[in-house]
Design a protein around this motif. Structure first.
Motif, PDB file in Angstrom:
ATOM      1  N   ARG A  25       0.840  -1.196   0.000  1.00  0.00           N
ATOM      2  CA  ARG A  25       0.000   0.000   0.000  1.00  0.00           C
ATOM      3  C   ARG A  25       0.873   1.242   0.000  1.00  0.00           C
ATOM      4  O   ARG A  25       2.062   1.175   0.260  1.00  0.00           O
ATOM      5  CB  ARG A  25      -0.989   0.006   1.153  1.00  0.00           C
ATOM      6  CG  ARG A  25      -0.391   0.060   2.529  1.00  0.00           C
ATOM      7  CD  ARG A  25      -1.431   0.088   3.655  1.00  0.00           C
ATOM      8  NE  ARG A  25      -2.311  -1.054   3.658  1.00  0.00           N
ATOM      9  CZ  ARG A  25      -3.615  -1.019   3.338  1.00  0.00           C
ATOM     10  NH1 ARG A  25      -4.194   0.094   2.991  1.00  0.00           N
ATOM     11  NH2 ARG A  25      -4.332  -2.110   3.362  1.00  0.00           N
ATOM     12  N   LEU A  78      -5.992   4.185  -0.696  1.00  0.00           N
ATOM     13  CA  LEU A  78      -6.108   3.113  -1.689  1.00  0.00           C
ATOM     14  C   LEU A  78      -5.960   1.745  -1.013  1.00  0.00           C
ATOM     15  O   LEU A  78      -5.085   1.561  -0.168  1.00  0.00           O
ATOM     16  CB  LEU A  78      -5.036   3.254  -2.775  1.00  0.00           C
ATOM     17  CG  LEU A  78      -5.222   4.388  -3.776  1.00  0.00           C
ATOM     18  CD1 LEU A  78      -3.975   4.531  -4.653  1.00  0.00           C
ATOM     19  CD2 LEU A  78      -6.461   4.155  -4.635  1.00  0.00           C
ATOM     20  N   GLU A 108      -2.567  -3.683  -2.749  1.00  0.00           N
ATOM     21  CA  GLU A 108      -2.439  -4.510  -3.954  1.00  0.00           C
ATOM     22  C   GLU A 108      -1.499  -5.665  -3.630  1.00  0.00           C
ATOM     23  O   GLU A 108      -0.715  -5.594  -2.677  1.00  0.00           O
ATOM     24  CB  GLU A 108      -1.866  -3.693  -5.115  1.00  0.00           C
ATOM     25  CG  GLU A 108      -2.788  -2.628  -5.645  1.00  0.00           C
ATOM     26  CD  GLU A 108      -3.872  -3.181  -6.579  1.00  0.00           C
ATOM     27  OE1 GLU A 108      -3.886  -4.395  -6.856  1.00  0.00           O
ATOM     28  OE2 GLU A 108      -4.720  -2.372  -7.013  1.00  0.00           O
ATOM     29  N   ARG A 112       2.126  -3.298  -8.778  1.00  0.00           N
ATOM     30  CA  ARG A 112       0.698  -3.077  -9.057  1.00  0.00           C
ATOM     31  C   ARG A 112       0.180  -1.869  -8.293  1.00  0.00           C
ATOM     32  O   ARG A 112      -0.626  -1.097  -8.815  1.00  0.00           O
ATOM     33  CB  ARG A 112      -0.107  -4.327  -8.721  1.00  0.00           C
ATOM     34  CG  ARG A 112       0.119  -5.424  -9.776  1.00  0.00           C
ATOM     35  CD  ARG A 112      -0.733  -6.610  -9.551  1.00  0.00           C
ATOM     36  NE  ARG A 112      -2.162  -6.257  -9.589  1.00  0.00           N
ATOM     37  CZ  ARG A 112      -3.125  -7.148  -9.507  1.00  0.00           C
ATOM     38  NH1 ARG A 112      -2.836  -8.428  -9.390  1.00  0.00           N
ATOM     39  NH2 ARG A 112      -4.378  -6.779  -9.542  1.00  0.00           N
ATOM     40  N   MET A 113       0.646  -1.699  -7.048  1.00  0.00           N
ATOM     41  CA  MET A 113       0.214  -0.547  -6.257  1.00  0.00           C
ATOM     42  C   MET A 113       0.677   0.748  -6.914  1.00  0.00           C
ATOM     43  O   MET A 113      -0.066   1.734  -6.973  1.00  0.00           O
ATOM     44  CB  MET A 113       0.778  -0.652  -4.830  1.00  0.00           C
ATOM     45  CG  MET A 113       0.278   0.430  -3.896  1.00  0.00           C
ATOM     46  SD  MET A 113      -1.461   0.149  -3.438  1.00  0.00           S
ATOM     47  CE  MET A 113      -2.234   1.556  -4.174  1.00  0.00           C
ATOM     48  N   THR A 164      -1.589   1.411  -9.811  1.00  0.00           N
ATOM     49  CA  THR A 164      -2.905   1.850  -9.333  1.00  0.00           C
ATOM     50  C   THR A 164      -2.839   3.298  -8.850  1.00  0.00           C
ATOM     51  O   THR A 164      -3.706   4.118  -9.179  1.00  0.00           O
ATOM     52  CB  THR A 164      -3.396   0.935  -8.192  1.00  0.00           C
ATOM     53  OG1 THR A 164      -3.534  -0.390  -8.702  1.00  0.00           O
ATOM     54  CG2 THR A 164      -4.723   1.401  -7.612  1.00  0.00           C
ATOM     55  N   ARG A 193      -2.462   5.674 -11.827  1.00  0.00           N
ATOM     56  CA  ARG A 193      -3.731   5.819 -12.544  1.00  0.00           C
ATOM     57  C   ARG A 193      -4.690   6.720 -11.758  1.00  0.00           C
ATOM     58  O   ARG A 193      -5.321   7.608 -12.325  1.00  0.00           O
ATOM     59  CB  ARG A 193      -4.343   4.439 -12.789  1.00  0.00           C
ATOM     60  CG  ARG A 193      -5.570   4.448 -13.666  1.00  0.00           C
ATOM     61  CD  ARG A 193      -6.062   3.050 -14.066  1.00  0.00           C
ATOM     62  NE  ARG A 193      -6.062   2.069 -12.992  1.00  0.00           N
ATOM     63  CZ  ARG A 193      -5.175   1.067 -12.864  1.00  0.00           C
ATOM     64  NH1 ARG A 193      -4.215   0.904 -13.745  1.00  0.00           N
ATOM     65  NH2 ARG A 193      -5.264   0.216 -11.859  1.00  0.00           N
ATOM     66  N   ARG A 194      -4.759   6.504 -10.446  1.00  0.00           N
ATOM     67  CA  ARG A 194      -5.666   7.325  -9.622  1.00  0.00           C
ATOM     68  C   ARG A 194      -5.198   8.775  -9.604  1.00  0.00           C
ATOM     69  O   ARG A 194      -6.025   9.693  -9.657  1.00  0.00           O
ATOM     70  CB  ARG A 194      -5.749   6.758  -8.194  1.00  0.00           C
ATOM     71  CG  ARG A 194      -6.765   7.469  -7.330  1.00  0.00           C
ATOM     72  CD  ARG A 194      -8.190   7.294  -7.877  1.00  0.00           C
ATOM     73  NE  ARG A 194      -9.097   8.201  -7.208  1.00  0.00           N
ATOM     74  CZ  ARG A 194      -9.911   9.035  -7.842  1.00  0.00           C
ATOM     75  NH1 ARG A 194      -9.974   9.064  -9.150  1.00  0.00           N
ATOM     76  NH2 ARG A 194     -10.689   9.839  -7.162  1.00  0.00           N
TER      77      ARG A 194
END
Length: 185
Positions: free
Chosen positions: A67, A130, A133, A138-139, A142, A145-146
């Motif tokens: 995270r 968030l 992940e 991957r985190m 993510t 993207r956010r």
């Protein structure tokens, strides 16, 4: 109880000026349109606020996955405003009208700054919230993207503010100018 999540945000603000010249309000208005900052679409404006977000995130792995453990976000704001040195002999009416207009432009740009600062705080909160992940790679994707989604939403809000201002600026300025001119008489 502490969650171990932290955020840091750095805000830098700078104001630059462009000169307008003229002895009448019509000349000043024309100078704003020809000397103001160039924005998208090749249009010049009476003022502008350039907003730049950047981020550096730290991640932490625990039993639930990876995270965001710390946000290091940066907001750079560059506001450009008009400046006028009144030539000798300019009447009080023109001076008053300029002061009202200049103040209104500065207030408008200050609202853009406030919107950006609100989004910076929101980005901090949302990135830290968030869900974990499976991997930090991957985190990171993510979170990236956010971040992009929030920057697009920020830009949409800024554009919406400008559209709303376009609808009311003339009546607001006319009311302010009328009140200011009455106080000069």
């Amino acid at each position: 109880m502490s969650t171990g999540l932290a955020h840091a945000a750095e805000i830098t603000e700078r104001t630059t000026y462009f000169m307008v010249r003229g002895a009448t309000f019509a000349e000043l208005d024309k100078a704003l349109g020809s000397n103001g900052p160039l924005l998208g679409g090749g249009e010049r404006h009476a003022g502008s606020t350039k907003v730049t977000f950047s981020r550096d995130l730290e991640f932490k792995t625990d039993k639930t996955g990876c995270r965001v453990s710390r946000t290091n976000l940066r907001l750079d704001l560059v506001t450009t405003l008009p400046r006028w040195n009144a030539p000798r002999g300019v009447d009080a009416h023109t001076r008053t009208m300029w002061k009202v207009l200049q103040r209104d432009i500065a207030d408008h740009e200050a609202k853009h700054t406030a919107i950006a600062k609100t989004w910076l705080d929101r980005m901090n909160r949302e990135l830290l919230a968030l869900p974990a992940e499976a991997t930090c790679a991957r985190m990171e994707m993510t979170a990236g993207r956010r971040s992009q989604e929030m920057q697009l939403a920020h830009a949409k809000e800024q554009n919406g503010f400008d559209r709303a201002e376009t609808r009311v600026v003339d009546s607001r300025l006319n009311a302010k100018l009328s009140a200011a001119i009455k106080s000069v008489r």
